[in-house]
Design an enzyme around this catalytic site. Structure first.
Site, PDB file in Angstrom:
ATOM      1  N   SER A   9       0.866  -1.185   0.000  1.00 35.20           N
ATOM      2  CA  SER A   9       0.000   0.000   0.000  1.00 35.20           C
ATOM      3  C   SER A   9       0.897   1.228   0.000  1.00 35.20           C
ATOM      4  O   SER A   9       1.722   1.395   0.903  1.00 35.20           O
ATOM      5  CB  SER A   9      -0.875   0.012   1.256  1.00 35.20           C
ATOM      6  OG  SER A   9      -1.270   1.340   1.538  1.00 35.20           O
ATOM      7  N   HIS A  34      -1.584  -1.683  -3.896  1.00 31.76           N
ATOM      8  CA  HIS A  34      -2.816  -1.372  -3.157  1.00 31.76           C
ATOM      9  C   HIS A  34      -2.947   0.144  -3.016  1.00 31.76           C
ATOM     10  O   HIS A  34      -2.042   0.821  -2.505  1.00 31.76           O
ATOM     11  CB  HIS A  34      -2.712  -2.051  -1.788  1.00 31.76           C
ATOM     12  CG  HIS A  34      -3.936  -1.981  -0.946  1.00 31.76           C
ATOM     13  ND1 HIS A  34      -5.004  -2.838  -1.101  1.00 31.76           N
ATOM     14  CD2 HIS A  34      -4.256  -1.169   0.097  1.00 31.76           C
ATOM     15  CE1 HIS A  34      -5.926  -2.557  -0.192  1.00 31.76           C
ATOM     16  NE2 HIS A  34      -5.507  -1.535   0.537  1.00 31.76           N
ATOM     17  N   ASP A  36      -5.100   3.115  -1.436  1.00 35.04           N
ATOM     18  CA  ASP A  36      -6.064   3.431  -0.374  1.00 35.04           C
ATOM     19  C   ASP A  36      -6.691   4.800  -0.633  1.00 35.04           C
ATOM     20  O   ASP A  36      -6.048   5.827  -0.429  1.00 35.04           O
ATOM     21  CB  ASP A  36      -5.355   3.430   0.980  1.00 35.04           C
ATOM     22  CG  ASP A  36      -5.033   2.028   1.443  1.00 35.04           C
ATOM     23  OD1 ASP A  36      -5.977   1.211   1.538  1.00 35.04           O
ATOM     24  OD2 ASP A  36      -3.861   1.745   1.721  1.00 35.04           O
ATOM     25  N   MET A  38      -9.347   7.558   0.449  1.00 34.27           N
ATOM     26  CA  MET A  38     -10.077   7.953   1.672  1.00 34.27           C
ATOM     27  C   MET A  38     -10.704   9.330   1.481  1.00 34.27           C
ATOM     28  O   MET A  38     -10.076  10.223   0.901  1.00 34.27           O
ATOM     29  CB  MET A  38      -9.111   8.029   2.845  1.00 34.27           C
ATOM     30  CG  MET A  38      -8.348   6.743   3.090  1.00 34.27           C
ATOM     31  SD  MET A  38      -7.247   6.942   4.486  1.00 34.27           S
ATOM     32  CE  MET A  38      -6.499   5.324   4.542  1.00 34.27           C
ATOM     33  N   HIS A  67      -8.750   0.279  -2.850  1.00 31.13           N
ATOM     34  CA  HIS A  67      -9.543   0.038  -1.639  1.00 31.13           C
ATOM     35  C   HIS A  67     -10.249   1.350  -1.317  1.00 31.13           C
ATOM     36  O   HIS A  67      -9.625   2.301  -0.839  1.00 31.13           O
ATOM     37  CB  HIS A  67      -8.574  -0.398  -0.523  1.00 31.13           C
ATOM     38  CG  HIS A  67      -9.183  -0.539   0.827  1.00 31.13           C
ATOM     39  ND1 HIS A  67      -8.426  -0.640   1.982  1.00 31.13           N
ATOM     40  CD2 HIS A  67     -10.478  -0.614   1.233  1.00 31.13           C
ATOM     41  CE1 HIS A  67      -9.230  -0.764   3.023  1.00 31.13           C
ATOM     42  NE2 HIS A  67     -10.481  -0.736   2.606  1.00 31.13           N
ATOM     43  N   MET A  69     -12.282   3.699   0.741  1.00 32.19           N
ATOM     44  CA  MET A  69     -12.797   4.003   2.083  1.00 32.19           C
ATOM     45  C   MET A  69     -13.545   5.327   1.966  1.00 32.19           C
ATOM     46  O   MET A  69     -13.128   6.358   2.503  1.00 32.19           O
ATOM     47  CB  MET A  69     -11.633   4.069   3.076  1.00 32.19           C
ATOM     48  CG  MET A  69     -11.085   2.684   3.407  1.00 32.19           C
ATOM     49  SD  MET A  69      -9.420   2.741   4.091  1.00 32.19           S
ATOM     50  CE  MET A  69      -8.495   2.763   2.570  1.00 32.19           C
ATOM     51  N   MET A 138     -10.311  -6.346   7.129  1.00 35.06           N
ATOM     52  CA  MET A 138      -9.502  -5.299   7.761  1.00 35.06           C
ATOM     53  C   MET A 138      -8.979  -5.816   9.099  1.00 35.06           C
ATOM     54  O   MET A 138      -9.751  -6.268   9.945  1.00 35.06           O
ATOM     55  CB  MET A 138     -10.339  -4.041   8.018  1.00 35.06           C
ATOM     56  CG  MET A 138     -10.656  -3.207   6.794  1.00 35.06           C
ATOM     57  SD  MET A 138      -9.234  -2.709   5.787  1.00 35.06           S
ATOM     58  CE  MET A 138      -8.218  -1.825   6.969  1.00 35.06           C
ATOM     59  N   GLY A 143      -8.243   3.788   7.989  1.00 37.14           N
ATOM     60  CA  GLY A 143      -8.014   5.230   8.072  1.00 37.14           C
ATOM     61  C   GLY A 143      -6.547   5.625   8.057  1.00 37.14           C
ATOM     62  O   GLY A 143      -6.198   6.661   7.522  1.00 37.14           O
ATOM     63  N   GLY A 146       0.217   2.069   9.813  1.00 36.75           N
ATOM     64  CA  GLY A 146       1.026   2.064  11.030  1.00 36.75           C
ATOM     65  C   GLY A 146       0.284   1.688  12.297  1.00 36.75           C
ATOM     66  O   GLY A 146       0.796   1.914  13.403  1.00 36.75           O
ATOM     67  N   ASP A 176      -5.578  -6.686   5.424  1.00 38.31           N
ATOM     68  CA  ASP A 176      -5.047  -5.319   5.315  1.00 38.31           C
ATOM     69  C   ASP A 176      -5.008  -4.651   6.690  1.00 38.31           C
ATOM     70  O   ASP A 176      -6.055  -4.459   7.313  1.00 38.31           O
ATOM     71  CB  ASP A 176      -5.969  -4.538   4.354  1.00 38.31           C
ATOM     72  CG  ASP A 176      -5.512  -3.116   4.102  1.00 38.31           C
ATOM     73  OD1 ASP A 176      -4.398  -2.761   4.511  1.00 38.31           O
ATOM     74  OD2 ASP A 176      -6.294  -2.376   3.477  1.00 38.31           O
ATOM     75  N   SER A 199       3.320   0.260   6.132  1.00 38.80           N
ATOM     76  CA  SER A 199       4.460   0.670   6.969  1.00 38.80           C
ATOM     77  C   SER A 199       5.553  -0.400   7.038  1.00 38.80           C
ATOM     78  O   SER A 199       6.735  -0.064   7.046  1.00 38.80           O
ATOM     79  CB  SER A 199       3.989   1.071   8.360  1.00 38.80           C
ATOM     80  OG  SER A 199       3.190   0.074   8.929  1.00 38.80           O
TER      81      SER A 199
HETATM   82  C1  DX5 Z   1      -5.695   1.415   6.331  1.00 41.62           C
HETATM   83  C2  DX5 Z   1      -5.408   1.060   4.897  1.00 41.62           C
HETATM   84  C3  DX5 Z   1      -4.268   0.156   4.783  1.00 41.62           C
HETATM   85  C4  DX5 Z   1      -2.980   0.748   5.308  1.00 41.62           C
HETATM   86  C5  DX5 Z   1      -2.125  -0.361   5.788  1.00 41.62           C
HETATM   87  O1  DX5 Z   1      -6.865   2.112   6.416  1.00 41.62           O
HETATM   88  O2  DX5 Z   1      -6.518   0.436   4.306  1.00 41.62           O
HETATM   89  O3  DX5 Z   1      -4.114  -0.336   3.462  1.00 41.62           O
HETATM   90  O4  DX5 Z   1      -2.302   1.503   4.344  1.00 41.62           O
HETATM   91  O5  DX5 Z   1      -1.051   0.183   6.473  1.00 41.62           O
HETATM   92  P1  DX5 Z   1      -0.152  -0.705   7.454  1.00 41.62           P
HETATM   93  O6  DX5 Z   1       0.337  -1.875   6.663  1.00 41.62           O
HETATM   94  O7  DX5 Z   1       0.936   0.243   7.865  1.00 41.62           O
HETATM   95  O8  DX5 Z   1      -1.048  -1.099   8.584  1.00 41.62           O
HETATM   96 ZN    ZN Z   2      -6.197  -0.646   2.365  1.00 38.62          ZN
END
Ligand code: DX5
Ligand code: ZN
Length: 217
Positions: A9, A34, A36, A38, A67, A69, A138, A143, A146, A176, A199
């Site tokens: 991601s 991936h 993300d 948002m 993905h 959100m 999830m 959101g 890390g 994820d 991360s």
């Molecule tokens: C969180 C995202 C994830 C995120 C994962 O809302 O959907 O894809 O980037 O990040 P890590 O791998 O750092 O948890």
């Molecule tokens: Zn994601």
């Protein structure tokens, strides 16, 4: 031997130098990327959208896994197809007419995924599982990257696997949030097909090695 598909991601990448990020990803053993998206409503954070994805599409031939959100994602299905998304995942919690959304995603030529927040049970997908290409489980509250991995995820992955096998569905299971070299083997053993990580990969001194650590154990 089967190995998990790795989907880095880019949420933890340096947004000022995404060209460098994609050069690294192109050399890596990650099969998917991936993305993300948002909106600051469904989740507190705001990330990036269609214009950014359109520019990134020129930098790689790897699978673009978006993905969403965002609230009412059905408004933008055509737009994501136009900018080159291959797999489009919407959140179960955003949907009133999930069948209609899934049908539209597939009809216009993308794979359709449904994401479940940590508190949303897998069993809610029972009546639509046969139509899905992907279930995204999830393992953090969406959101931010890390965050800490939620241990209950292994159980949910196993339940998703059971549901898929019982129904004859071909859906893949994606996990994820908080994925790292410590939990990847157990997630794969529980039935996960695709591991997303931000991360763990981008904060690693050697991101190419981080991808391999998630894939081979
Ligand atoms: C969180 C995202 C994830 C995120 C994962 O809302 O959907 O894809 O980037 O990040 P890590 O791998 O750092 O948890
Ligand atoms: Zn994601």
């Amino acid at each position: 031997m089967k190995t998990p598909v790795i989907a880095p991601s880019i949420l933890s990448a340096d947004f000022a130098d995404l060209e460098k990020t994609f050069k690294m990803l192109n050399q890596s053993e990650a099969e998917w990327i991936h993305l993300d998206v948002m909106d600051g409503n469904f989740v507190p954070n705001i990330s990036f959208g269609m214009p950014v994805i359109k520019s990134l599409r020129k930098l790689t031939t790897k699978v673009f896994d978006a993905h969403l959100m965002i609230e009412k994602p059905e408004r933008y299905i055509h737009n994501f197809k136009l900018v080159g998304v291959d797999v489009l995942t919407v959140h179960y919690e955003t949907q009133i007419h999930l069948n209609r959304t899934v049908d539209l995603i597939k009809k216009i030529g993308m794979k359709a995924g449904v994401a479940l927040n940590p508190h949303t049970p897998v069993s809610l997908l029972k009546d639509i599982i046969a139509e899905l290409d992907l279930i995204l489980i999830m393992s953090v509250n969406p959101g931010y990257s890390g965050q800490k991995f939620i241990e209950q995820t292994y159980q949910k992955v196993a339940e998703a696997k059971e549901l898929i096998e019982a129904s004859g569905s071909k859906a893949l299971i994606q996990v994820d949030g908080g994925v790292n070299d410590g939990n990847a083997p157990k997630l794969f053993a529980s039935g996960a097909d695709i591991l997303v990580a931000a991360s763990y990969i981008f904060n690693h001194d050697e991101p190419l090695k981080a991808v391999r650590n998630l894939k081979y154990f």
